[in-house]
Design an enzyme around this catalytic site. Structure first.
Site, PDB file in Angstrom:
ATOM      1  N   THR A 217       0.856  -1.183   0.000  1.00 28.52           N
ATOM      2  CA  THR A 217       0.000   0.000   0.000  1.00 28.52           C
ATOM      3  C   THR A 217       0.887   1.224   0.000  1.00 28.52           C
ATOM      4  O   THR A 217       1.883   1.270   0.727  1.00 28.52           O
ATOM      5  CB  THR A 217      -0.961   0.082   1.209  1.00 28.52           C
ATOM      6  OG1 THR A 217      -1.426   1.439   1.320  1.00 28.52           O
ATOM      7  CG2 THR A 217      -0.322  -0.294   2.530  1.00 28.52           C
ATOM      8  N   ILE A 218       0.533   2.192  -0.823  1.00 28.95           N
ATOM      9  CA  ILE A 218       1.319   3.433  -0.796  1.00 28.95           C
ATOM     10  C   ILE A 218       1.110   4.143   0.534  1.00 28.95           C
ATOM     11  O   ILE A 218       1.907   4.960   0.933  1.00 28.95           O
ATOM     12  CB  ILE A 218       0.974   4.386  -1.959  1.00 28.95           C
ATOM     13  CG1 ILE A 218      -0.470   4.878  -1.885  1.00 28.95           C
ATOM     14  CG2 ILE A 218       1.291   3.770  -3.303  1.00 28.95           C
ATOM     15  CD1 ILE A 218      -0.733   6.117  -2.723  1.00 28.95           C
ATOM     16  N   ASP A 219       0.007   3.809   1.238  1.00 26.77           N
ATOM     17  CA  ASP A 219      -0.302   4.511   2.491  1.00 26.77           C
ATOM     18  C   ASP A 219       0.620   4.110   3.648  1.00 26.77           C
ATOM     19  O   ASP A 219       0.678   4.809   4.661  1.00 26.77           O
ATOM     20  CB  ASP A 219      -1.753   4.214   2.910  1.00 26.77           C
ATOM     21  CG  ASP A 219      -2.771   4.789   1.945  1.00 26.77           C
ATOM     22  OD1 ASP A 219      -2.376   5.585   1.080  1.00 26.77           O
ATOM     23  OD2 ASP A 219      -3.955   4.430   2.058  1.00 26.77           O
TER      24      ASP A 219
ATOM     25  N   ARG B 195       1.285  33.383  -2.693  1.00 29.91           N
ATOM     26  CA  ARG B 195       0.023  32.724  -2.350  1.00 29.91           C
ATOM     27  C   ARG B 195       0.288  31.404  -1.610  1.00 29.91           C
ATOM     28  O   ARG B 195       1.361  30.822  -1.726  1.00 29.91           O
ATOM     29  CB  ARG B 195      -0.833  32.479  -3.598  1.00 29.91           C
ATOM     30  CG  ARG B 195      -0.147  31.822  -4.752  1.00 29.91           C
ATOM     31  CD  ARG B 195      -1.130  31.278  -5.799  1.00 29.91           C
ATOM     32  NE  ARG B 195      -1.744  32.233  -6.671  1.00 29.91           N
ATOM     33  CZ  ARG B 195      -1.742  32.151  -8.013  1.00 29.91           C
ATOM     34  NH1 ARG B 195      -1.096  31.159  -8.627  1.00 29.91           N
ATOM     35  NH2 ARG B 195      -2.377  33.006  -8.745  1.00 29.91           N
TER      36      ARG B 195
ATOM     37  N   GLY C 296      -3.948   9.148   1.770  1.00 34.19           N
ATOM     38  CA  GLY C 296      -3.808   8.771   3.183  1.00 34.19           C
ATOM     39  C   GLY C 296      -5.173   8.864   3.815  1.00 34.19           C
ATOM     40  O   GLY C 296      -5.625   9.925   4.228  1.00 34.19           O
TER      41      GLY C 296
ATOM     42  N   GLU D 281      -5.700  13.313   2.648  1.00 34.13           N
ATOM     43  CA  GLU D 281      -7.107  13.353   2.226  1.00 34.13           C
ATOM     44  C   GLU D 281      -8.063  13.040   3.382  1.00 34.13           C
ATOM     45  O   GLU D 281      -9.202  13.471   3.386  1.00 34.13           O
ATOM     46  CB  GLU D 281      -7.337  12.363   1.079  1.00 34.13           C
ATOM     47  CG  GLU D 281      -7.026  10.930   1.478  1.00 34.13           C
ATOM     48  CD  GLU D 281      -7.149   9.926   0.349  1.00 34.13           C
ATOM     49  OE1 GLU D 281      -7.691  10.256  -0.709  1.00 34.13           O
ATOM     50  OE2 GLU D 281      -6.681   8.786   0.553  1.00 34.13           O
TER      51      GLU D 281
ATOM     52  N   VAL E   7      -1.589  10.268  -9.264  1.00 35.07           N
ATOM     53  CA  VAL E   7      -0.211  10.454  -9.744  1.00 35.07           C
ATOM     54  C   VAL E   7       0.754   9.770  -8.766  1.00 35.07           C
ATOM     55  O   VAL E   7       1.788   9.224  -9.155  1.00 35.07           O
ATOM     56  CB  VAL E   7       0.124  11.970  -9.850  1.00 35.07           C
ATOM     57  CG1 VAL E   7       1.599  12.192 -10.144  1.00 35.07           C
ATOM     58  CG2 VAL E   7      -0.733  12.622 -10.914  1.00 35.07           C
TER      59      VAL E   7
END
Ligand code: F6P
Length: 340
Positions: A124-126, A161, A169, A220, A271
């Site tokens: 898992t990328i998480d 800005r 996540g 997220e 991505v």
């Protein structure tokens, strides 16, 4: 021996490296490997592909998974578990190697408890699977997010800005924590630690005072202490997970209003999951694949390969999937030193 392999859940850089390592190691030992297409869906539907040396040539650097993936949950389908067993018998599979995260491995744990020989590989990328220090895919995702933050610094500074970077996540903020630290973020916001909007505004204003512009990295799944989780839609997948997304845009609008400076949101999204794996992930995935085949040969079952320090070890799947590995508060405290 006939070994079955499948990749389930969200894709992740390094999945093909695992498939390659499993096939290379199995074939060298005179074993056969059968791939199931699209995770548990392929086992339910008896959708298989024979994997020989030619089939895995060139796979090491390739992102995604040549087997395909899905979030199919056989235990949420009427007669699902029985169909899994029937396919495995028909295909004469003696051992199964499911490569996946908490959901895919949760199914694997149930099958092992029912007596099937199963050796799991965590992905898992998480990086939120318990029982392993790291999952492959995470290092690649952090690299993508770090590069994005590096680039956003220069455009943010030029336009004076705030840039809010939303990273993946769902429950754990590992990607935000590591990418934020590697990229020099002004603030990092994680699901594990509901945030105080006033404090975030303060850090951003402080950053503007220094002549530079703030970069806010937000998982997220992060949410304000006094508000609800922001979700892009009410939809859930077969394992009951809500589709997330949207916190970056809400936060950017809020920060623009509260700081009086323009703000933009950037959602890195998929991505982070696509493309070629980093060297770290290629090596980890390869070692996991080799260890899985070694465990199968030893007759092990109900276990998952895992990284502990620099060693690849075996841990009970049930233990690894019992809870998620969240970011400890002391790790968050390290990143807080650099806020503002
Ligand atoms: O579980 C891995 C993950 O990348 C999460 O970080 C994210 O919430 C989810 O997958 C996205 O899933 P999907 O690709 O189905 O939109």
């Amino acid at each position: 021996m006939r070994i079955g392999i499948l990749t389930g859940g969200g894709d992740c850089p390094g999945l093909n490296a695992v498939i390659r390592a499993v096939v290379r190691s199995a074939v060298a030992n005179g074993d056969e490997v059968v791939g199931f297409r699209d995770g548990w869906r392929g086992v339910l539907d008896d959708d298989v592909v024979s994997l020989d040396l030619a089939a895995v040539r060139g796979l090491l650097p390739r992102g995604g998974t040549v087997l395909g993936t899905s979030r199919t949950n056989p235990y949420a389908i009427e007669g699902g578990p029985g169909r899994l067993v029937a396919t495995l018998e028909r295909q004469r599979i003696e051992a199964l190697v499911p490569v996946g995260g908490e959901d895919t491995l949760g199914v694997a744990a149930k099958l092992a408890a029912d007596g099937l020989r199963v050796v799991g590989v965590p992905k898992t990328i998480d990086n939120d699977l318990d029982g392993t220090d790291y999952t492959f895919g995470f290092d690649t995702a952090v690299g993508v997010a770090m590069e994005a933050i590096d680039r956003l610094h220069t455009t943010g500074d030029s336009h004076h800005r705030t840039l809010v970077v939303e990273v993946m996540g769902r429950h754990a903020g590992w990607i935000a924590l590591h990418a934020g630290m590697a990229g020099g973020a002004t603030v990092v916001l994680l699901p594990e630690r509901p945030f105080d909007v006033e404090a975030v505004v303060g850090h951003c204003l402080h950053r503007f005072e220094s002549g530079y512009s703030p970069i806010v990295v937000v998982s997220e799944g992060a949410r304000p202490a006094d508000g609800a989780l922001v979700t892009a839609s009410g939809q859930t997948d077969a394992f009951g997970h809500v589709r997330l997304g949207g916190i970056g845009a809400s936060l950017a609008a809020l920060l623009e209003e509260r700081t009086g400076r323009e703000a933009r949101a950037v959602v890195l999204g998929h991505v982070q999951r696509g493309g070629t794996p980093s060297a770290f992930d290629r090596v980890l995935a390869t070692r996991f694949g080799l260890a899985a085949v070694a465990a199968v040969r030893e007759g092990r079952s109900g276990v998952m390969v895992a990284l502990r320090g620099t060693d690849v070890v075996l841990v009970p799947i049930a233990e690894a999937t019992a809870r998620l590995k969240l970011v400890p508060l002391e790790r968050y405290a390290e990143s807080e030193v650099f806020f503002g």
